[in-house]
Scaffold this active site. Structure first.
Site, PDB file in Angstrom:
ATOM      1  N   CYS A 104       2.677  -1.524   1.482  1.00 11.40           N
ATOM      2  CA  CYS A 104       3.844  -2.129   0.841  1.00 11.40           C
ATOM      3  C   CYS A 104       4.552  -3.095   1.783  1.00 11.40           C
ATOM      4  CB  CYS A 104       4.820  -1.052   0.385  1.00 11.40           C
ATOM      5  SG  CYS A 104       4.183   0.004  -0.908  1.00 11.40           S
ATOM      6  N   CYS A 105       4.860  -4.272   1.270  1.00  4.82           N
ATOM      7  CA  CYS A 105       5.525  -5.293   2.088  1.00  4.82           C
ATOM      8  C   CYS A 105       7.012  -5.414   1.794  1.00  4.82           C
ATOM      9  CB  CYS A 105       4.859  -6.654   1.894  1.00  4.82           C
ATOM     10  SG  CYS A 105       5.070  -7.340   0.224  1.00  4.82           S
ATOM     11  N   GLN A 106       7.490  -4.790   0.691  1.00  6.10           N
ATOM     12  CA  GLN A 106       8.872  -5.007   0.276  1.00  6.10           C
ATOM     13  C   GLN A 106       9.875  -4.614   1.354  1.00  6.10           C
ATOM     14  OE1 GLN A 106       6.519  -3.556  -1.519  1.00  6.10           O
ATOM     15  NE2 GLN A 106       6.585  -4.234  -3.648  1.00  6.10           N
TER      16      GLN A 106
END
EC number: 2.1.1.37
Length: 306
Positions: A71-73
């Protein structure tokens, strides 16, 4: 060459690996709808719908390369006011799941894709040191997809990890830039009049600025900085495709948002790649994906350097 793809999503990394001649033996993702779409495009692979922290590495078939896009958020500057909240603490922690798989399988190569700000994560030094302890040397590459012939400026970090004493040095191709006009179809889509009642003053102002710079045909983003105030020439690559509708196509006195197929084309997916029926869902998955061409070029460069 056999490849396993964690955090596989709609399948950008898998598609790129397949383009490079690899066999996709396993994919994992926590989102059932993404798994279902991936399976339709890559039916030969084993598909697991599970949180990557809960995946049993022993159930993953043997493979040579492990691909991971945690996940990059929680790392992206685009997270805005959500910065530092528990939701994003949890999303950042998904990167740790890579370690259990690497410890068990000891793959020759691991490729991790994320936003460049991933390396600013407070725990990144510890995460990197844990991979060093498992015998991996790490080569970081910040790649703009446009430099690989993808019609989109999309800058991402790729960590190429090899079980070697020294980091691998890759010679990546650099292709001419391709404009957004390569995938925009002016004969399709749901067009509306620009000067219709209810159109926001901010939108009209952006469109007026774009007309002054580019004439009748150009792109106008609905939010964001940079091109957000000035528009964007369709003869150059489009800006980053995000997980929600951002880019409007302006054509004279009419406008519309990009179609899901145009978004996929802007990422470099093949025209017959199967997408979700629902537009919003398709755009969300596409915006989270890896550009297949970039992953293909990385894997081919790794094979050449081996």
């Amino acid at each position: 060459m056999k490849v396993a793809d964690g955090f596989a999503g709609i399948g950008g990394s898998s598609e790129g690996a397949k383009m490079a001649g690899a066999e996709i033996v396993w994919t994992g993702n926590h989102w059932q709808e993404a798994v279902a779409i991936h399976a339709r495009n890559h039916p030969q692979a084993m598909h697991t719908c599970q949180d990557m922290h809960q995946v049993n590495p022993a159930l993953i078939p043997q493979h040579d390369i492990f691909l991971a896009s945690p996940c990059c958020q929680g790392h992206s500057p685009a997270r805005g006011k959500a910065n530092g909240n528990p939701q994003h603490d949890s999303s950042r922690a998904t990167a740790w799941s890579i370690l259990s798989i690497a410890e068990y399988h000891k793959e020759d190569v691991i490729i991790v894709e994320n936003v460049p700000a991933f390396t600013k994560w407070a725990l990144y030094p510890a995460w990197r040191q844990a991979l060093h302890a498992l015998g991996y040397a790490i080569s970081p590459y910040i790649i703009d997809a446009a430099d690989h012939g993808v019609p989109q400026n999309r800058e991402r970090l790729y960590l190429v990890m090899t079980r070697s004493k020294h980091p691998i040095e890759l010679t990546l191709p650099h292709r001419p830039h391709v404009g957004a006009d390569s995938f925009i179809d002016f004969s399709h889509g749901s067009w509306s009049k620009i000067d219709r009642p209810g159109r926001s003053a901010a939108t009209l102002s952006r469109i007026a600025a774009g007309r002054r710079r580019f004439g009748d045909r150009f792109l106008a983003p609905y939010y964001g900085t940079g091109s957000g105030q000035t528009g964007r020439d369709i003869a150059r690559p489009i800006g980053t495709i995000t997980t929600r509708d951002r880019w409007a196509v302006i054509d004279g006195d009419r406008m519309r948002m990009l179609t899901k197929h145009e978004c996929a084309a802007a990422m470099g997916f093949r025209p017959d790649y199967i997408l979700p029926e629902q537009h919003t869902l398709a755009v969300h998955m596409i915006g989270n994906a890896v550009c297949p061409v970039v992953m293909c070029d990385l894997i081919n460069s790794i094979k050449e350097a081996a």
